[in-house]
Write a protein that holds these residues in place. Structure first.
Motif, PDB file in Angstrom:
ATOM      1  N   GLU A   1      23.985 -11.623  92.348  1.00 31.01           N
ATOM      2  CA  GLU A   1      23.471 -11.376  91.960  1.00 31.01           C
ATOM      3  C   GLU A   1      22.128 -11.594  91.876  1.00 31.01           C
ATOM      4  OE1 GLU A   1      22.817 -13.881  86.986  1.00 31.01           O
ATOM      5  OE2 GLU A   1      24.688 -14.284  88.594  1.00 31.01           O
ATOM      6  N   MET A   2      21.999 -12.930  93.402  1.00 34.57           N
ATOM      7  CA  MET A   2      21.099 -12.892  93.487  1.00 34.57           C
ATOM      8  C   MET A   2      19.936 -11.964  94.130  1.00 34.57           C
ATOM      9  SD  MET A   2      20.624 -16.180  93.135  1.00 34.57           S
ATOM     10  CE  MET A   2      19.574 -16.837  93.448  1.00 34.57           C
ATOM     11  N   ALA A   3      20.876 -11.182  94.127  1.00 32.35           N
ATOM     12  CA  ALA A   3      19.591 -10.084  95.249  1.00 32.35           C
ATOM     13  C   ALA A   3      20.114  -8.772  93.807  1.00 32.35           C
ATOM     14  CB  ALA A   3      20.097  -9.958  96.666  1.00 32.35           C
ATOM     15  N   MET A   4      20.509  -7.978  94.190  1.00 34.42           N
ATOM     16  CA  MET A   4      20.914  -6.750  93.860  1.00 34.42           C
ATOM     17  C   MET A   4      20.601  -6.928  92.201  1.00 34.42           C
ATOM     18  SD  MET A   4      21.782  -5.282  96.075  1.00 34.42           S
ATOM     19  CE  MET A   4      21.924  -3.387  95.655  1.00 34.42           C
ATOM     20  N   ARG A   5      21.224  -7.773  90.973  1.00 32.48           N
ATOM     21  CA  ARG A   5      20.552  -7.380  89.844  1.00 32.48           C
ATOM     22  C   ARG A   5      19.431  -8.293  89.213  1.00 32.48           C
ATOM     23  NH1 ARG A   5      19.662 -10.934  85.592  1.00 32.48           N
ATOM     24  NH2 ARG A   5      19.446 -12.769  87.039  1.00 32.48           N
ATOM     25  N   ARG A   6      19.349  -8.264  90.087  1.00 32.54           N
ATOM     26  CA  ARG A   6      17.517  -8.785  90.048  1.00 32.54           C
ATOM     27  C   ARG A   6      16.335  -8.213  90.741  1.00 32.54           C
ATOM     28  NH1 ARG A   6      17.249 -15.293  91.028  1.00 32.54           N
ATOM     29  NH2 ARG A   6      18.442 -15.696  89.073  1.00 32.54           N
TER      30      ARG A   6
ATOM     31  N   TYR B   1      18.565  -5.697  86.481  1.00 31.90           N
ATOM     32  CA  TYR B   1      18.970  -5.266  85.434  1.00 31.90           C
ATOM     33  C   TYR B   1      19.837  -6.684  84.718  1.00 31.90           C
ATOM     34  CZ  TYR B   1      20.623  -0.874  87.346  1.00 31.90           C
ATOM     35  OH  TYR B   1      21.268   0.594  87.697  1.00 31.90           O
ATOM     36  N   SER B   2      19.791  -7.244  83.672  1.00 33.92           N
ATOM     37  CA  SER B   2      19.949  -7.748  82.573  1.00 33.92           C
ATOM     38  C   SER B   2      21.616  -9.349  82.557  1.00 33.92           C
ATOM     39  CB  SER B   2      20.251  -7.743  81.041  1.00 33.92           C
ATOM     40  OG  SER B   2      20.983  -6.831  80.533  1.00 33.92           O
ATOM     41  N   SER B   3      21.927  -8.107  83.293  1.00 33.04           N
ATOM     42  CA  SER B   3      23.400  -8.961  83.699  1.00 33.04           C
ATOM     43  C   SER B   3      24.038  -8.043  85.283  1.00 33.04           C
ATOM     44  CB  SER B   3      24.453  -9.161  82.260  1.00 33.04           C
ATOM     45  OG  SER B   3      25.119  -8.186  82.148  1.00 33.04           O
ATOM     46  N   VAL B   4      24.986  -9.086  85.936  1.00 30.96           N
ATOM     47  CA  VAL B   4      25.706  -8.337  86.444  1.00 30.96           C
ATOM     48  C   VAL B   4      26.405  -7.312  86.129  1.00 30.96           C
ATOM     49  CG1 VAL B   4      27.489  -9.147  88.396  1.00 30.96           C
ATOM     50  CG2 VAL B   4      25.783 -10.500  88.132  1.00 30.96           C
ATOM     51  N   GLU B   5      27.440  -7.434  84.479  1.00 30.58           N
ATOM     52  CA  GLU B   5      28.103  -7.065  83.908  1.00 30.58           C
ATOM     53  C   GLU B   5      27.094  -5.593  84.043  1.00 30.58           C
ATOM     54  OE1 GLU B   5      27.571  -9.541  82.979  1.00 30.58           O
ATOM     55  OE2 GLU B   5      30.226 -10.720  84.066  1.00 30.58           O
ATOM     56  N   HIS B   6      25.601  -5.720  83.841  1.00 28.37           N
ATOM     57  CA  HIS B   6      25.284  -4.630  82.700  1.00 28.37           C
ATOM     58  C   HIS B   6      25.371  -3.893  84.748  1.00 28.37           C
ATOM     59  CE1 HIS B   6      21.016  -2.682  82.488  1.00 28.37           C
ATOM     60  NE2 HIS B   6      21.716  -1.976  81.370  1.00 28.37           N
ATOM     61  N   TYR B   7      24.761  -4.083  85.595  1.00 29.83           N
ATOM     62  CA  TYR B   7      24.557  -3.641  86.939  1.00 29.83           C
ATOM     63  C   TYR B   7      26.278  -3.068  87.253  1.00 29.83           C
ATOM     64  CZ  TYR B   7      24.325  -3.113  91.953  1.00 29.83           C
ATOM     65  OH  TYR B   7      24.951  -3.074  93.691  1.00 29.83           O
ATOM     66  N   TYR B   8      26.886  -3.480  87.386  1.00 30.34           N
ATOM     67  CA  TYR B   8      28.394  -3.015  87.758  1.00 30.34           C
ATOM     68  C   TYR B   8      28.440  -1.749  86.536  1.00 30.34           C
ATOM     69  CZ  TYR B   8      29.130  -5.884  91.728  1.00 30.34           C
ATOM     70  OH  TYR B   8      29.054  -6.789  92.746  1.00 30.34           O
ATOM     71  N   HIS B   9      28.411  -1.882  85.196  1.00 30.25           N
ATOM     72  CA  HIS B   9      28.867  -1.129  84.069  1.00 30.25           C
ATOM     73  C   HIS B   9      27.684   0.258  84.393  1.00 30.25           C
ATOM     74  CE1 HIS B   9      29.238   1.813  80.914  1.00 30.25           C
ATOM     75  NE2 HIS B   9      28.211   1.630  80.080  1.00 30.25           N
ATOM     76  N   HIS B  10      26.342  -0.029  84.905  1.00 30.54           N
ATOM     77  CA  HIS B  10      26.076   1.069  85.119  1.00 30.54           C
ATOM     78  C   HIS B  10      26.236   2.439  86.732  1.00 30.54           C
ATOM     79  CE1 HIS B  10      21.798   3.421  86.515  1.00 30.54           C
ATOM     80  NE2 HIS B  10      21.782   3.518  85.376  1.00 30.54           N
TER      81      HIS B  10
END
Length: 86
Positions: free
Chosen positions: A1-6, A10-19
């Motif tokens: 979360e600290m790197a990829m999401r930000r 992305y607004s959240s880890v879930e948003h990142y993985y959904h996309h």
């Protein structure tokens, strides 16, 4: 979360993985598609996979095996040695 999401906004880890997931495209698959997954895949949440698309889209077939890991279904004569894929 600290790197990829930000890093990618992305607004959240879930948003990142959904996309990044192809699962949202399954309902619209228009050609035959065989999806092979292993229950011991440590990278996927197999119990959490929504299987609705597989029961509603006639072009989809889900093959779920008990073993296989993440990248392959290799079989070795020597079961005592670790496999390269794991």
């Amino acid at each position: 979360e600290m790197a990829m999401r930000r890093m990618f906004g992305y607004s959240s880890v879930e948003h990142y993985y959904h996309h990044g997931s192809s699962v949202r495209y399954l309902p619209t698959v228009a050609v035959p598609l065989l999806c092979i997954l292993a229950e011991d895949d440590y990278m996927l949440d197999i119990p959490g996979i929504d299987k609705t698309a597989f029961s509603t889209n006639p072009n989809l077939l889900l093959a779920l095996t008990s073993r296989g890991g993440h990248v392959a279904w290799h079989q070795d004569w020597n079961q005592q040695e670790a496999q390269w894929r794991e």
